[in-house]
Every structure is written in structure tokens, then in C-alpha cells.
Design a protein around this motif. Structure first.
Motif, short mmCIF file in Angstrom:
data_model
loop_
_atom_site.label_atom_id
_atom_site.label_comp_id
_atom_site.label_asym_id
_atom_site.label_seq_id
_atom_site.Cartn_x
_atom_site.Cartn_y
_atom_site.Cartn_z
N SER A 1 -19.28 10.62 74.73
CA SER A 1 -19.05 12.05 74.52
C SER A 1 -18.00 12.32 73.44
O SER A 1 -17.90 13.44 72.94
N GLU A 2 -17.22 11.31 73.09
CA GLU A 2 -16.24 11.52 72.03
C GLU A 2 -16.94 11.83 70.70
O GLU A 2 -16.33 12.41 69.80
N ALA A 3 -18.23 11.47 70.60
CA ALA A 3 -18.97 11.72 69.37
C ALA A 3 -19.08 13.21 69.06
O ALA A 3 -19.14 13.60 67.89
N TRP A 4 -19.14 14.06 70.10
CA TRP A 4 -19.25 15.51 69.85
C TRP A 4 -17.98 16.27 70.26
O TRP A 4 -17.97 17.48 70.34
N SER A 5 -16.92 15.54 70.51
CA SER A 5 -15.67 16.19 70.90
C SER A 5 -14.93 16.71 69.67
O SER A 5 -14.84 16.02 68.64
N PRO A 6 -14.35 17.91 69.76
CA PRO A 6 -13.52 18.41 68.65
C PRO A 6 -12.23 17.63 68.48
O PRO A 6 -11.53 17.80 67.47
N THR B 1 -12.14 14.34 68.28
CA THR B 1 -12.48 13.02 67.76
C THR B 1 -11.54 12.62 66.62
O THR B 1 -11.25 13.41 65.73
N THR C 1 -21.03 24.55 77.86
CA THR C 1 -21.83 23.32 77.71
C THR C 1 -21.86 22.59 79.06
O THR C 1 -21.21 21.57 79.25
N THR D 1 -23.63 18.44 79.13
CA THR D 1 -23.04 17.31 78.43
C THR D 1 -21.54 17.45 78.25
O THR D 1 -20.87 16.47 77.89
N HIS E 1 -17.87 19.28 76.66
CA HIS E 1 -17.34 19.50 75.31
C HIS E 1 -16.93 18.20 74.63
O HIS E 1 -16.60 18.21 73.45
N GLY E 2 -16.93 17.09 75.36
CA GLY E 2 -16.56 15.81 74.77
C GLY E 2 -15.18 15.35 75.18
O GLY E 2 -14.31 16.14 75.57
#
Length: 427
Positions: free
Chosen positions: A75-80, A82, A295, A298, A300-301
Motif C-alpha cells: 500500500s505504500e505504492a499509493w500512499s502520499p 511514500t 477509500t 484499499t 490511503h496507503g
């Protein structure tokens, strides 16, 4: 020629004393704020690889738990929030791991290895007493730190308010870690069944409660309440207590956004009597519940809640109920201080269900309370209750120091259980 089974047994016997030896660092690391628990867990995990040779494949609950960790890392891939995998230069002394997912995965891996190693190891009677002595030493240091908090803080941190806050947080982390370990000691004393044992268990619990109140550590107070609730549940349900305990925790996690929103609604009108810190916590949860709806599947990351920096100035109705200096405080202070909500907010329905299923299966895989020695059964229930209480009020869900402490306590319990079982067979 030495058989493979005897080699494994010798390795397992070697890991137990090594684990206990590494635990000598526990009281010191706890006093320093528990941040060293993660490296300590790394050492016990590495030792388990070479000395205990954990079995593969892992159990079903471990597979689900690792699946949850894997999903959180993805989920870190779509986290703000990152970041780059690594940053800085190791030769310049500013090297760091930027990707939080790496730390989360490593902590989970070392925790799995440590617990798996304990499941294949044993301790001698002297080393067993060693573990209890280490925890008693931590308890003494916790009480002394609370008793001497003001002069010690002034001596170490000076008069700077920012430094003093760091000192108070170190004391609180130490106390929280002891609150998780306290059930091991309280159950060991109380399981004796005589007046001396019960008085020792009660006195230890009351002293810890007093120490928590002396430094206003409400998380530790709730943890003690959770421990006592776990004890009572096992007392009332000696056959199905673990299934109910872990099932209720899993159910709460699965329904956390709904249950917490209903709790906040029920508190409306009563929150004016609460301290500002409590009211701000409720408002923080309300903001997080609303963001979960954006969301829900999935999330927010990983670490996304850290980027939610809206201040109370943007919520005038709430700001009017707080002192003026709260205006610039973020409503969500880095994380919600509620792990179930953070799991939902950052990993969504998928992450929450994986975690809930893993917890449920633990309750069914642990032997029934009546099948365990009383000190082990009560310690498991008390530790689960204490950790669950802290789970709701303190720390980020990705706090490696907290989970390292929980994993090390779990390994202690497993070793105490296996060593007592072996001693009973030999007699």
C-alpha cells in the motif's frame, strides 16, 4: 552418529539461554525509551535462524499475519507519504531507510523468527527464574522513575520544555512496555494460590497503577484494566476463554469504524467534562473515520495519516472548546492514536480483514485455558488484554518498538510454557 532430531533438540536448547542472555538488555533499553527493542528483536531473530532452525511452512495465523504485513507494504505504492527506499550517505553518517515498508517487513520477519524459535526451544529452571528477575528489575525501575520523575527529568533533560517532553515520553514508553509484561509476573505470583502469592500479585499491580497515575500515563492505566479483564474472562470461561477473547478483539477490529463512530456519537454532550486531550482524541478519530470512507477497500496507503495536517483552526466549532494555543495543532497528530482506525485508514477493508482473521485463528490455535498451567493461561489473557488496551490509545500501528516488545514478551511466555512442560515430564 548423532541423529537429526538430537541435533535439533540441542540447537533448541542452545537458543533458550541465548535468548535469555539477550534479555539482559531489556531493562536498560526500556529505561532508555524502548527504542532499542527493535534491534534486540533483530538479534533474537537472527539467533533463532542459527540455533533453533524454525520450521517451515509457518502456521496459518502466521501466514495471514504476514499477508497483512505484505499488503501494508504494498500500500505504500499509493500512499502520499511514500519516500525513497534509502536516503543519505552511510559514510557521512546521515544514511536512513526512507521506505517505512522496509522497517515494517523486517520487524514482522524478526518477530516471526523469534516466536518460531521459542516454539522449538526450552529453558532450564535457573534461566526461567532469570526471565522473571529481569521483569521484576524493570518493574522496580518503572516505579523509581515515576517516584523520582521530576528531579531525574530536570537533571537529565534540563529546563527546556521540548527536552522535558522527550523525557516524559521515554518514561511513558517504559511504563507501557512493563504494562504488557506485567501479566507474566502477576500471573506467576497469583497462580501460586496462597495468600502470599495473591498479595504479591495485587501489590505489584497496584504499584504499577500508582506509578502510571503519578506520571499521568492513562495508556498504562487502561492496560492494567485490560489485563484484569483478561484474567476475569479466563476465570469465567476456562474452556473457551481464548476464543472469546481473540474473537472479540478481531470483531472489534473488523467493525472499528462503525463502533468508534457510535462511541463518539454516544459521548456527544458528555465530552465537555473531559480534559482537552481526551476531546481532541475523539475529534481526531472522527476525522479519520470520515477519511476512511474516501477509500474504504484499499485505504490511503502506509503512513498516509501522517500527511493529514489540518489544524484545529480549520475546525472552528472544535477550536472554540479548546485553549487558544491548540489552534495550530494538527487534528490528527501524525497518526490517530488508535491502531484499528489506522489499519482501516491506511490499508482499508483488505488489510483489516487479513488482520482480523489472523487474530481469530490465534484464539482457536492456542490450547484451551484449562489445558495450560494457570500462570501461563492467565498471562496470555492478561497480556492480550493489556496490549489491546494500548492498541486503542497509543502509538502508530507501525511502531516497531511497541511490536518488538510484544513479540519478545510472547517469546518469553512460550519459553516459560515449554520449559515448565518439560520439567513436568521429567518429574
Amino acid at each position: 552418529m548423532t541423529s537429526p532430531s538430537s541435533v535439533v533438540r540441542v540447537s533448541g536448547m542452545a537458543y533458550g539461554p541465548v535468548f535469555a542472555g539477550l534479555l539482559l538488555l531489556w531493562p536498560l533499553l526500556a529505561v532508555l525509551g524502548t527504542l532499542g527493542f527493535a534491534p534486540l528483536l533483530g538479534l533474537t531473530g537472527i539467533a533463532a535462524i542459527f540455533l533453533a532452525r524454525p520450521r517451515l511452512p509457518p502456521t496459518l495465523y502466521a501466514i495471514l499475519a504476514l499477508a497483512f504485513i505484505g499488503w501494508a507494504a504494498i500500500s505504500e505504492a499509493w500512499s502520499p507519504a511514500t519516500r525513497h527506499l534509502v536516503s543519505g550517505n552511510i559514510f557521512e553518517g546521515n544514511f536512513g531507510i526512507g521506505a517505512r515498508s522496509v522497517i515494517v517487513v523486517l520487524t514482522a520477519a524478526f518477530a516471526t523468527l523469534t516466536v518460531a524459535g521459542a516454539l522449538r526451544s526450552e529453558l532450564g529452571p535457573r534461566t526461567t527464574r532469570w526471565i522473571y528477575a529481569i521483569l521484576i528489575l524493570q518493574g522496580v525501575l518503572v516505579f523509581l522513575s515515576a517516584l523520582l520523575a521530576r528531579p531525574v527529568l530536570s537533571m537529565i533533560y534540563g529546563d527546556d520544555p521540548k527536552d522535558l517532553v522527550n523525557g516524559v515520553q521515554n518514561f511513558s514508553r517504559n511504563m507501557n512496555s512493563f504494562a504488557v509484561a506485567l501479566p507474566i509476573l502477576a500471573a506467576a505470583f497469583g497462580a501460586r494460590g496462597d495468600r502470599t502469592g495473591l498479595l504479591a500479585a495485587s501489590g505489584l499491580t497496584l504499584m504499577t497503577l500508582l506509578a502510571a497515575l503519578m506520571i499521568d500515563n492513562h495508556s498504562a492505566v487502561f492496560a492494567i484494566c485490560g489485563m484484569i479483564a483478561g484474567f476475569l474472562l479466563i476465570r469465567l470461561l476456562p474452556q473457551t476463554g481464548f476464543r472469546w477473547l481473540f474473537g472479540l478483539i478481531a470483531g472489534y477490529l473488523a467493525a472499528a469504524p462503525f463502533l468508534i463512530s457510535q462511541f463518539i456519537r454516544a459521548m456527544t454532550g458528555l465530552d465537555g467534562a473531559l480534559p482537552a486531550s481526551f476531546r481532541s482524541r475523539f475529534w481526531s478519530w472522527e476525522v479519520v473515520v470520515n477519511r476512511i470512507g474516501e477509500t474504504p477497500y484499499t485505504g490511503h496507503g502506509l503512513m498516509a495519516t501522517r500527511t493529514w495536517r489540518e489544524t484545529f483552526a480549520e475546525y472552528p466549532a472544535w477550536a472554540r472548546q479548546l485553549p487558544d494555543f491548540w489552534q495550530q495543532y494538527p487534528v490528527v497528530p501524525g497518526h490517530p492514536h488508535n491502531m484499528p482506525l489506522q489499519i482501516w485508514a491506511e490499508t482499508g477493508f483488505v488489510g483489516a480483514m487479513l488482520a482480523a482473521f489472523a487474530i481469530t485463528i490465534i484464539g482457536f490455535r492456542i490450547p484451551r485455558p484449562a489445558e495450560l498451567r494457570p500462570e501461563i493461561a492467565f498471562a496470555i489473557a492478561g497480556m492480550a488484554g493489556a496490549a489491546f488496551s494500548i492498541f486503542n490509545f497509543s502509538y502508530s500501528v507501525w511502531n516497531e518498538a511497541f511490536w518488538s516488545g510484544v513479540a519478545l514478551c510472547a517469546a518469553m511466555l512460550i519459553l516459560l510454557h515449554r520449559s515448565g512442560k518439560v520439567a513436568a515430564q521429567q518429574t
